[in-house]
Write an enzyme that holds these catalytic residues in place. Structure first.
Site, short mmCIF file in Angstrom:
data_model
loop_
_atom_site.label_atom_id
_atom_site.label_comp_id
_atom_site.label_asym_id
_atom_site.label_seq_id
_atom_site.Cartn_x
_atom_site.Cartn_y
_atom_site.Cartn_z
N GLY A 8 -3.57 5.59 -7.90
CA GLY A 8 -2.25 4.98 -7.73
C GLY A 8 -1.72 4.42 -9.04
O GLY A 8 -1.03 3.40 -9.06
N LEU A 10 0.62 5.20 -11.00
CA LEU A 10 2.04 5.17 -11.31
C LEU A 10 2.80 4.17 -10.44
O LEU A 10 4.01 4.07 -10.52
CB LEU A 10 2.65 6.58 -11.17
CG LEU A 10 1.97 7.66 -12.01
CD1 LEU A 10 2.76 8.96 -11.97
CD2 LEU A 10 1.81 7.22 -13.46
N GLY A 11 2.07 3.41 -9.65
CA GLY A 11 2.71 2.40 -8.81
C GLY A 11 3.03 1.14 -9.62
O GLY A 11 2.80 1.08 -10.83
N GLN A 12 3.53 0.14 -8.91
CA GLN A 12 3.97 -1.09 -9.58
C GLN A 12 2.81 -1.75 -10.33
O GLN A 12 2.94 -2.12 -11.49
CB GLN A 12 4.54 -2.07 -8.55
CG GLN A 12 5.13 -3.33 -9.18
CD GLN A 12 5.34 -4.46 -8.18
OE1 GLN A 12 4.90 -4.38 -7.02
NE2 GLN A 12 5.99 -5.51 -8.60
N ARG A 36 0.59 12.87 -7.75
CA ARG A 36 1.47 13.79 -8.48
C ARG A 36 2.01 13.05 -9.69
O ARG A 36 2.01 11.81 -9.71
CB ARG A 36 2.60 14.31 -7.58
CG ARG A 36 3.47 13.22 -7.05
CD ARG A 36 4.30 13.68 -5.85
NE ARG A 36 4.79 12.52 -5.15
CZ ARG A 36 5.98 11.94 -5.36
NH1 ARG A 36 6.81 12.44 -6.24
NH2 ARG A 36 6.33 10.87 -4.69
N TYR A 143 0.46 -1.67 8.13
CA TYR A 143 -0.06 -2.00 6.79
C TYR A 143 -1.17 -3.05 6.91
O TYR A 143 -2.25 -2.90 6.33
CB TYR A 143 1.11 -2.51 5.94
CG TYR A 143 0.77 -2.90 4.53
CD1 TYR A 143 0.33 -1.95 3.61
CD2 TYR A 143 0.93 -4.21 4.09
CE1 TYR A 143 0.05 -2.30 2.30
CE2 TYR A 143 0.66 -4.57 2.78
CZ TYR A 143 0.22 -3.61 1.89
OH TYR A 143 -0.05 -3.96 0.60
N LYS A 147 -5.21 -3.01 6.09
CA LYS A 147 -5.80 -3.94 5.11
C LYS A 147 -6.99 -4.69 5.72
O LYS A 147 -8.02 -4.85 5.06
CB LYS A 147 -4.74 -4.92 4.58
CG LYS A 147 -3.72 -4.26 3.66
CD LYS A 147 -4.37 -3.57 2.46
CE LYS A 147 -3.39 -2.83 1.57
NZ LYS A 147 -4.05 -2.04 0.51
N ILE A 173 3.91 -9.22 -5.66
CA ILE A 173 3.73 -9.18 -7.10
C ILE A 173 5.09 -8.92 -7.75
O ILE A 173 5.79 -7.98 -7.38
CB ILE A 173 2.75 -8.05 -7.52
CG1 ILE A 173 1.42 -8.19 -6.79
CG2 ILE A 173 2.56 -8.04 -9.04
CD1 ILE A 173 0.55 -9.33 -7.22
#
Ligand code: SER
Length: 318
Positions: A8, A10-12, A36, A143, A147, A173
């Site tokens: 992950g 390329l995520g925040q 991707r 979600y 978790k 965040i």
């Protein structure tokens, strides 16, 4: 940690964590991966090696980690809360099966694992104020379900197979480098961009809705501090409550007005994200993280606001 694979990327969080880890562990010791290549200009891609890796395919994870001679995997790939409500099946697949695959590879290759849990691991029956580390966890969002299940699965792998899995319950965040995607706390990022662009913001979260938040530099520091912590001092593993501040949209707007006095906040509440926010705590108790591995955030609300506005101004050339 010596050789780290990040999912992950390329995520925040991934975008900034990859760059931060490369500064500490060396450019050649941190491999950024993603399902991707959605943005070739992302700094996680331009600052070192990037590989396509799908956490839904265990063989891919195993091959990439073995070839890289990784000793740790920071598993950030996941679907956030609002997107998970839109597509619960995708959230289950990505968040649950993805984690299971990562843990299985970690068991085989003896890798340490970082697992990001969330304030979403709590629900309406959890004590909302000063939420304890160990308490009721009955979330009412997909979600949140992934978790809590992820926390349990991570502890199971630690106990049963001695996989060194550690995790944090992240609050919202806030950052300016890469956009958050499909979360409930995203308003607290968007508001800063609109404050600079238009001196106005329409919030989808209602007045008076308190949620925990933290500024990205403190989140990056927390991940490395936890992963490098002396295991003998850890009484908990998956996952630690952490927070740096708790606010509602009004309090955030007041902080912005210290720097942009004519800033205007109004509301157009989104019922889905509001329902999610209402089910989460108002403020977490992070004393276990402080005591067990020295968590200590540096940014409070005003310090964060000052820095966010400064950095976004530079990005927008304003
Ligand atoms: N920031 C996340 C979200 O809003 C919380 O973990 O989904």
């Amino acid at each position: 940690m010596k050789r780290i694979v990040v999912t992950g990327s390329l995520g925040q969080i991934g975008t900034e964590l990859v760059v931060y880890l490369r500064k500490i562990y060396g450019v050649d010791n941190v491999l950024a991966t993603g399902r991707r290549l959605k943005d070739p200009n992302n700094i996680a891609v331009t600052s070192g090696e990037f590989k396509i890796m799908n956490v839904g395919v265990p063989k891919d994870i195993g091959e990439v980690c073995a070839a890289y001679k990784a000793d740790a995997i920071i598993h950030l790939a996941g679907v956030l809360s609002a997107n998970a409500e839109k597509d619960p099946a995708l959230a289950w697949e990505t968040n649950m099966i993805g984690l299971y695959n990562v843990l299985e590879v970690a068991r085989e290759l003896r890798l340490a694992v970082f697992f990001p849990s969330s304030i979403a691991a709590f629900g309406p029956s959890t004590p909302a104020d000063n939420t304890p580390q160990d308490t009721l966890q009955r979330p009412t969002t997909m979600y949140g379900v992934t978790k809590v299940a992820g926390e349990l699965l991570s502890d199971y792998y630690a106990m049963r197979y001695e996989v060194d899995v550690r995790g944090l319950r992240f609050p919202g965040i806030i950052s300016y480098e890469a956009e958050p995607g499909g979360g409930t706390t995203d308003y607290a990022v968007h508001i800063y961009w609109e404050a600079i662009r238009k001196a106005a913001y329409t919030s989808y979260i209602a007045k008076g809705t308190l949620m925990d938040m933290m500024y990205m530099p403190d989140a990056l520091d927390a991940v490395t501090k936890l992963m490098e912590a002396d295991p003998a001092k850890l009484k908990h593993r998956n996952c630690f409550n952490i927070t740096a501040m708790s606010f509602d949209p009004e309090k955030l707007a007041d902080s912005i007005r210290k720097y942009i006095p004519d800033f205007v906040l109004d509301y157009d509440v989104d019922p889905i994200r509001q329902r999610i926010a209402n089910s989460w705590p108002n403020s977490l108790d992070d004393s276990c993280a402080r005591a067990e591995w020295g968590y200590s955030p540096k940014y409070d609300l005003d310090a964060m606001t000052r820095d966010m506005l400064e950095k976004i101004r530079v990005k927008l050339g304003k």
